[in-house]
Write an enzyme that holds these catalytic residues in place. Structure first.
Site, short mmCIF file in Angstrom:
data_model
loop_
_atom_site.label_atom_id
_atom_site.label_comp_id
_atom_site.label_asym_id
_atom_site.label_seq_id
_atom_site.Cartn_x
_atom_site.Cartn_y
_atom_site.Cartn_z
N LYS A 113 15.40 48.09 29.91
CA LYS A 113 14.91 49.29 30.89
C LYS A 113 14.75 50.43 29.81
O LYS A 113 15.42 50.37 28.60
CB LYS A 113 16.10 49.62 31.75
CG LYS A 113 15.36 50.47 33.11
CD LYS A 113 14.54 49.27 33.95
CE LYS A 113 14.00 50.09 35.06
NZ LYS A 113 13.36 48.98 36.05
P1 NAD Z 1 8.19 55.30 43.01
O1 NAD Z 1 8.36 56.39 42.03
O2 NAD Z 1 6.57 54.76 43.15
O3 NAD Z 1 8.55 55.39 44.64
C1 NAD Z 1 9.80 56.17 44.85
C2 NAD Z 1 9.96 56.49 46.36
O4 NAD Z 1 11.23 56.79 46.60
C3 NAD Z 1 8.89 57.63 46.49
O5 NAD Z 1 8.39 57.65 47.76
C4 NAD Z 1 10.15 58.82 46.54
O6 NAD Z 1 9.79 59.92 47.39
C5 NAD Z 1 11.13 58.16 47.35
N1 NAD Z 1 12.61 58.64 46.92
C6 NAD Z 1 13.17 59.05 45.93
N2 NAD Z 1 14.56 59.35 46.18
C7 NAD Z 1 14.50 59.29 47.59
C8 NAD Z 1 15.86 59.50 48.61
N3 NAD Z 1 16.68 59.93 48.04
N4 NAD Z 1 15.21 59.18 49.86
C9 NAD Z 1 14.23 58.76 50.35
N5 NAD Z 1 13.16 58.45 49.51
C10 NAD Z 1 13.49 58.77 48.21
O7 NAD Z 1 8.91 54.14 42.49
P2 NAD Z 1 8.88 52.67 42.88
O8 NAD Z 1 8.20 51.84 41.62
O9 NAD Z 1 8.43 52.43 44.31
O10 NAD Z 1 10.37 52.24 42.65
C11 NAD Z 1 11.29 52.02 43.82
C12 NAD Z 1 12.43 51.41 43.74
O11 NAD Z 1 11.97 49.94 43.47
C13 NAD Z 1 13.10 51.67 42.10
O12 NAD Z 1 14.55 51.14 42.46
C14 NAD Z 1 12.59 50.83 41.20
O13 NAD Z 1 13.51 50.40 40.34
C15 NAD Z 1 12.49 49.33 42.28
N6 NAD Z 1 11.53 48.48 41.71
C16 NAD Z 1 10.08 48.90 41.30
C17 NAD Z 1 9.46 47.83 40.78
C18 NAD Z 1 7.94 48.11 40.66
O14 NAD Z 1 6.89 47.48 40.41
N7 NAD Z 1 7.41 49.42 40.81
C19 NAD Z 1 9.77 46.46 40.57
C20 NAD Z 1 10.99 46.06 40.98
C21 NAD Z 1 11.86 47.10 41.33
#
Ligand code: NAD
Length: 423
Positions: A113
């Site tokens: 990561k």
């Molecule tokens: P992103 O930045 O695209 O979206 C994150 C979202 O969460 C945004 O809408 C943000 O406003 C919201 N957010 C942040 N803090 C918050 C809170 N306290 N309460 C409510 N909403 C909140 O990120 P993403 O890629 O969607 O990732 C989200 C999660 O999924 C992370 O834990 C990431 O590690 C995990 N993840 C992402 C992927 C991927 O392909 N993007 C793959 C596996 C896991």
């Protein structure tokens, strides 16, 4: 246990959860302390300074990290996060979970990561490009298609990956499409990568609803987070007949007891940049969203949102972890006692790394697959992994998280055993 020789944060965080989960599984599998230490210790960590010239001419120095947790099954794989909350322990935890996720999905990768402590909303696109390129240059000796392959995560996207790929390629004197995944499709990205994590979350959520003898059509859900993962998850749940009653982002939450109109909400978010202010729902706060009377809760934002202080209030029968590490160890125990089925992150959100693997395979072969082919292969991988975890849980009488982690840790430990220790 602690990680040998490493400075650790004094406040409890995701690394404590990751280490406790591993300890529980090592006990179940009967591993000795040395094996547990081998599995817990990050293989390589680097912390770098990133001097940035702002658009106004001033200079700022940011901090970035890359942690390669385990390399025993292949090159490291894991996202790059841009967030003001990034610290080394968070990156360590996320890297460890990537190792288990890749092993669980039987991908030929270890786990890694990366993170930069930055609030990307406060920087221009040109500034973010300079940060990305400098960060990439600083970690250059560690990464590459046979070493460590970054991908997008919170606060980063396909543009970030295009800049990383370009910086790596320029340094190597030729274009290396397999250096990162999650790139634009026009630049060696895979069809279906942008939606893969959300689709995978929904495949698993539908399987889990049926497992609980709930018909997905007409069942209800709340989705926390409306970014790359949460937004797609809400859309695909709605397309499969699940009523999404509420969703949220860091600026607020909206609730509609008859089900949100997700396509109208997406139009609003494209215009306003947030779910806040959506006229098709009532404003609620993020804590209320987690405690709504729904069948399914999908935390898809950040880690640690379900904790000892609120897990008792969760009314959903099923929690499907779209985010990495959204449930603390204490919350896990409380949810288990209350009979809530939790589908763990390393299974539920693995669709992203599965299609990243497909992207890497396509880039290395310079041979591209159709969206239908990618999605069919993704469905098969997700459904197979769900069945494997369910069987492991039944046979060992475990919760799904422990079962999934057992499967993954066993594969990593076996790779260590077969490779032996050098020298
Ligand atoms: P992103 O930045 O695209 O979206 C994150 C979202 O969460 C945004 O809408 C943000 O406003 C919201 N957010 C942040 N803090 C918050 C809170 N306290 N309460 C409510 N909403 C909140 O990120 P993403 O890629 O969607 O990732 C989200 C999660 O999924 C992370 O834990 C990431 O590690 C995990 N993840 C992402 C992927 C991927 O392909 N993007 C793959 C596996 C896991």
């Amino acid at each position: 246990m602690t990680l040998a020789g490493e400075a650790r944060s004094t406040t409890r965080g995701p690394l404590d959860d990751a280490i406790e989960q591993l300890a529980e599984v090592c006990q179940i599998l009967g591993y000795d302390e040395g094996t547990e230490q081998l599995l817990a210790a990050p293989r390589r960590e680097v912390t770098v300074s990133i001097p940035l010239r702002r658009d106004d001419g001033s200079v700022e120095v940011l901090t970035g990290h890359r942690v390669q947790h385990n390399l025993s099954r292949g090159p490291a794989k894991g996202g790059l996060r841009f967030s003001p909350h990034v610290d080394l322990d968070e990156v360590r935890a996320l890297a460890m979970w990537m190792t288990w996720k890749c092993a669980l999905m039987d991908l030929p990768y270890g786990g890694a990561k990366g993170g930069v402590t930055i609030d990307p909303s406060r920087y221009s696109s040109a500034e973010l490009e300079r940060v990305t390129r400098r960060y990439t240059s600083e970690i250059l000796p560690l990464i590459g298609p046979t070493r460590d392959i970054p991908a997008p995560d919170i606060g980063t996207d396909e543009n970030t990956m295009a800049w990383m790929m370009d910086t790596y390629s320029v340094a190597n004197g030729h274009t290396v499409l397999g250096a990162v995944t999650g790139k634009p499709v026009s630049l060696g990205g895979s069809h279906g990568r942008a939606t893969a994590t959300s689709l995978g979350v929904v495949h698993v959520a539908l399987e889990a609803l049926r497992h609980l003898r709930l018909d997905p059509v007409g069942s209800t859900a709340a989705v926390q987070g409306f970014g790359k993962v949460g937004r797609g998850a809400a859309r695909y749940l709605a397309e499969n007949g699940v009523q999404v009653l509420a969703t949220s982002d860091e600026h607020g939450a909206v609730w509609q007891p008859d089900g949100l109109d997700i396509s109208a909400l997406e139009t609003h978010v494209d215009r306003a940049g947030t779910v806040a202010g959506f006229s098709g729902g009532t404003v609620i706060d993020n804590d209320t969203l987690l405690a709504l009377d729904v069948d399914l809760l999908v935390p898809a934002a950040v880690e640690g949102v379900l904790h000892a202080g609120n897990a008792g209030a969760v009314r959903a029968q099923l929690v499907v972890e779209g985010a990495n590490g959204p449930t603390t160890t204490e919350a896990d125990r409380i949810l288990q006692e209350r009979g809530v089925l939790v589908v763990p992150d390393i299974l539920a959100n693995a669709g992203g790394v599965v299609v990243s693997y497909f992207e890497w395979v396509q880039a290395n072969q310079a041979y591209w697959w159709s969206q239908a082919e990618v999605e069919a292969r993704l469905t098969e991988r997700m459904t197979d992994a769900w069945q494997h975890v369910l069987t492991e849980a039944d046979e060992r009488r475990l919760q799904l998280r422990a079962a999934a982690t057992c499967l993954a840790v066993r594969r990593v430990a076996e790779a260590h055993r077969q490779r032996g220790l050098y020298p």
